[in-house]
Design a protein around this motif. Structure first.
Motif, PDB file in Angstrom:
ATOM      1  N   ALA A 289      -7.436 -24.576  -6.493  1.00  0.00           N
ATOM      2  CA  ALA A 289      -8.737 -24.241  -5.917  1.00  0.00           C
ATOM      3  C   ALA A 289      -9.848 -24.352  -6.946  1.00  0.00           C
ATOM      4  CB  ALA A 289      -8.701 -22.826  -5.336  1.00  0.00           C
ATOM      5  N   ILE A 290      -9.590 -23.869  -8.154  1.00  0.00           N
ATOM      6  CA  ILE A 290     -10.648 -23.903  -9.152  1.00  0.00           C
ATOM      7  C   ILE A 290     -10.936 -25.332  -9.584  1.00  0.00           C
ATOM      8  CG2 ILE A 290      -9.179 -23.606 -11.191  1.00  0.00           C
ATOM      9  CD1 ILE A 290     -12.636 -22.021 -10.525  1.00  0.00           C
ATOM     10  N   ARG A 291      -9.912 -26.191  -9.590  1.00  0.00           N
ATOM     11  CA  ARG A 291     -10.152 -27.594  -9.922  1.00  0.00           C
ATOM     12  C   ARG A 291     -10.960 -28.266  -8.811  1.00  0.00           C
ATOM     13  NH1 ARG A 291      -4.686 -27.872 -11.440  1.00  0.00           N
ATOM     14  NH2 ARG A 291      -4.251 -29.430  -9.833  1.00  0.00           N
ATOM     15  N   THR A 292     -10.647 -27.924  -7.587  1.00  0.00           N
ATOM     16  CA  THR A 292     -11.403 -28.478  -6.475  1.00  0.00           C
ATOM     17  C   THR A 292     -12.857 -28.044  -6.554  1.00  0.00           C
ATOM     18  OG1 THR A 292      -9.422 -28.390  -5.104  1.00  0.00           O
ATOM     19  CG2 THR A 292     -11.505 -28.673  -3.970  1.00  0.00           C
TER      20      THR A 292
ATOM     21  N   LEU B 249     -15.719 -11.269 -18.160  1.00  0.00           N
ATOM     22  CA  LEU B 249     -14.573 -11.024 -17.285  1.00  0.00           C
ATOM     23  C   LEU B 249     -13.258 -11.247 -18.018  1.00  0.00           C
ATOM     24  CD1 LEU B 249     -15.854 -12.717 -14.008  1.00  0.00           C
ATOM     25  CD2 LEU B 249     -15.223 -10.310 -14.240  1.00  0.00           C
ATOM     26  N   TYR B 250     -13.192 -12.356 -18.750  1.00  0.00           N
ATOM     27  CA  TYR B 250     -11.965 -12.657 -19.484  1.00  0.00           C
ATOM     28  C   TYR B 250     -11.657 -11.562 -20.497  1.00  0.00           C
ATOM     29  CZ  TYR B 250      -8.485 -15.142 -22.240  1.00  0.00           C
ATOM     30  OH  TYR B 250      -7.329 -15.476 -22.893  1.00  0.00           O
TER      31      TYR B 250
ATOM     32  N   ILE C  23     -11.624  -9.033  -0.855  1.00  0.00           N
ATOM     33  CA  ILE C  23     -11.982 -10.215  -0.062  1.00  0.00           C
ATOM     34  C   ILE C  23     -13.251  -9.900   0.730  1.00  0.00           C
ATOM     35  CG2 ILE C  23     -11.259 -11.783   1.782  1.00  0.00           C
ATOM     36  CD1 ILE C  23      -8.364 -11.149   1.019  1.00  0.00           C
ATOM     37  N   PRO C  24     -14.279 -10.781   0.664  1.00  0.00           N
ATOM     38  CA  PRO C  24     -14.321 -12.074  -0.018  1.00  0.00           C
ATOM     39  C   PRO C  24     -14.423 -11.918  -1.530  1.00  0.00           C
ATOM     40  CG  PRO C  24     -16.443 -11.625   1.027  1.00  0.00           C
ATOM     41  CD  PRO C  24     -15.525 -10.524   1.441  1.00  0.00           C
ATOM     42  N   THR C  25     -13.684 -12.776  -2.234  1.00  0.00           N
ATOM     43  CA  THR C  25     -13.604 -12.698  -3.682  1.00  0.00           C
ATOM     44  C   THR C  25     -14.568 -13.683  -4.342  1.00  0.00           C
ATOM     45  OG1 THR C  25     -11.834 -14.337  -3.712  1.00  0.00           O
ATOM     46  CG2 THR C  25     -11.177 -12.023  -3.641  1.00  0.00           C
ATOM     47  N   TYR C  26     -14.835 -13.435  -5.613  1.00  0.00           N
ATOM     48  CA  TYR C  26     -15.555 -14.401  -6.440  1.00  0.00           C
ATOM     49  C   TYR C  26     -14.526 -15.396  -6.967  1.00  0.00           C
ATOM     50  CZ  TYR C  26     -18.109 -16.200 -10.538  1.00  0.00           C
ATOM     51  OH  TYR C  26     -18.691 -17.005 -11.490  1.00  0.00           O
ATOM     52  N   PHE C  27     -14.801 -16.690  -6.846  1.00  0.00           N
ATOM     53  CA  PHE C  27     -13.773 -17.710  -7.056  1.00  0.00           C
ATOM     54  C   PHE C  27     -13.230 -17.791  -8.477  1.00  0.00           C
ATOM     55  CE2 PHE C  27     -17.995 -19.454  -5.983  1.00  0.00           C
ATOM     56  CZ  PHE C  27     -18.463 -19.778  -7.242  1.00  0.00           C
ATOM     57  N   HIS C  28     -13.909 -17.211  -9.459  1.00  0.00           N
ATOM     58  CA  HIS C  28     -13.381 -17.255 -10.822  1.00  0.00           C
ATOM     59  C   HIS C  28     -12.435 -16.094 -11.128  1.00  0.00           C
ATOM     60  CE1 HIS C  28     -15.271 -20.714 -12.635  1.00  0.00           C
ATOM     61  NE2 HIS C  28     -16.442 -20.373 -12.167  1.00  0.00           N
TER      62      HIS C  28
END
Length: 457
Positions: free
Chosen positions: A64-67, A160-161, A178-183
């Motif tokens: 998903a993150i690559r997309t 965040l990391y 949900i809904p989440t932040y994509f990172h």
């Protein structure tokens, strides 16, 4: 305020994440899902094979993150040389306008060295950290901070990391709403941990303390709370935050390692309609604040901080602060020194909120009032979240998913053909929805309006 509830996660119970890994694999075997019909994208941007679970049609996080990156790279390349008025980039929260106020003058001021060590290594300028602690103490109701609890970071993802790496050991779990932040997915898994996603209330979009409690196990180390929430735009009220705080107090009584809340407050100053923001850390004892200076002034996007309040036990506060700094040392997650010096002045800048609110109101009127779409009207953040109406894909030649959910990727890519760029709900773990950003310029919305009227009408 009129809002539309988000759908619960797909599946018979809506809580598939509670099952063991072995049960989940047995119930939802992995398959391949081809997106080859979207061949108008140049080959280098295509993700032709995407791994999904048939029960939820959610993308595997690593793909998903690559997309996401491929899609945004495509948008960036496609729009780089297009003149204004020929496209609408409503896909991200990036600013499309000049920085506010005297941003460049502030940076020029602090570029001029004031001593021989001016550009040397700096793991957090103390003057700026003291400024942040003082500002937090003015704004917060209950939580208090001192300079030692404030750490400067090189942007949102570094913050965040660092906090997840400092909290979790490999194999532990972090809960996200949900809904989440994509990172959240890749940052959690990059630390060898597992992300566990739980739904918010489908009518109010608020987190439910009982639902969160049911997802907590002996492996749970952290809970991510994003308010105002991206993409729903909801500001969580004191009652909801206190319920979560009281629940965690009870949970943590019997644990050797407590569950810590990560309060992602990136949009704490992006508030609409005279609403008021409430920090989770005013209502939850073990809560770390993560604030993105760049959302108030998007040009300052590489400066962020995390702050550990004095409500932490003294030994835990010291150990936590030391661990965060050590975690940042190896990849050097601190901002460059010029930004560090400039933080007190940059923090005074704010994007043109009245202008953005007019765009929010214009988009909401177009989508909700004129076209009859189900749309959340945000109390904060840059985003409107719209549900794709049932049966829409069939009219436009976009196949629905096997569970009947409208294909938000197909919807998004059809709009790409018309040079209107939005974000598919899959990125936020809500299939069948799409996100619109109000940071697009007036010229972009002028372009998008007739396109959306024709496409959705």
């Amino acid at each position: 305020m009129q809002t539309t509830p988000l759908p619960p996660p797909p599946g018979p119970s809506g809580f598939q994440h509670h099952r063991s890994t072995r049960e989940r694999k047995r119930a939802t075997p992995r398959t391949r899902y081809e997106k080859s019909e979207y061949t108008f994208l140049p080959k280098k941007y295509q993700e032709t094979e995407i791994q999904v679970t048939p029960a939820s049609h959610r993308l595997d996080p690593s793909r998903a993150i690559r997309t996401f990156h491929q899609y945004f790279l495509y948008v960036s390349d496609e729009t780089a040389n297009k003149p204004p008025g020929t496209y609408a980039d409503l896909s991200s929260g990036s600013s499309h306008e000049p920085p506010p106020g005297n941003y460049t003058d502030i940076l020029k001021k602090w570029v001029d060295p004031q001593n021989p060590d001016w550009f040397g290594y700096n793991a957090g300028n103390k003057t700026s950290r003291q400024y942040i602690a003082d500002e937090l103490n003015k704004r917060m109701t209950n939580a208090k901070f001192d300079v030692d609890g404030v750490t400067l970071t090189n942007g949102a993802l570094a913050a965040l990391y660092s906090i997840i790496a400092s909290t979790c050991t490999p194999g532990e779990e972090v809960i996200a709403l949900i809904p989440t932040y994509f990172h959240y997915d890749p940052i959690t898994t990059a630390n060898g941990c597992k992300i566990v996603k739980v739904p918010t209330d489908p009518k109010t979009h608020y987190p439910d303390a009982n639902v969160i409690r049911s997802a907590i196990t002996h492996k749970t180390a952290g809970l991510l709370i994003n308010t105002p929430s991206n993409p729903s735009g909801r500001i969580y009220p004191p009652r909801v935050l206190k319920e979560v705080g009281d629940m965690l107090d009870e949970v943590n009584k019997g644990r050797n390692k407590p569950v810590v809340v990560f309060a992602d407050e990136a949009y704490r100053r992006i508030i609409w309609d005279n609403n008021k923001f409430y920090s989770p850390c005013d209502y939850i004892k073990l809560c770390v604040i993560l604030v993105h200076l760049g959302q108030a002034a998007p040009c300052a996007g590489s400066a962020r901080y995390l702050a550990i309040p004095n409500s932490f036990p003294s030994d835990m506060h010291k150990n936590y602060t030391d661990t965060v700094v050590k975690t940042q040392m190896v990849p050097w997650h601190f901002p460059n020194v010029v930004l560090q010096y400039a933080i007190p002045e940059l923090d005074q800048l704010i994007i043109d909120l009245p202008k953005l609110q007019k765009r929010r109101d214009r988009l909401f009127k177009l989508l909700h009032d004129d076209l009859g779409m189900e749309v959340t009207k945000p109390e904060g953040t840059f985003y409107l979240f719209m549900k794709i109406p049932s049966g829409f894909g069939k009219k436009r030649g976009i196949p629905t998913l096997s569970d009947g959910t409208e294909d938000d990727y197909g919807f998004t890519l059809k709009l790409v053909e018309k040079s209107v760029y939005v974000l598919p709900g899959h990125m936020h773990d809500v299939p069948g929805w799409v996100r619109f950003s109000v940071t697009g310029t007036d010229a972009m919305i002028d372009y998008a309006e007739p396109v959306l009227k024709e496409f959705l009408g």
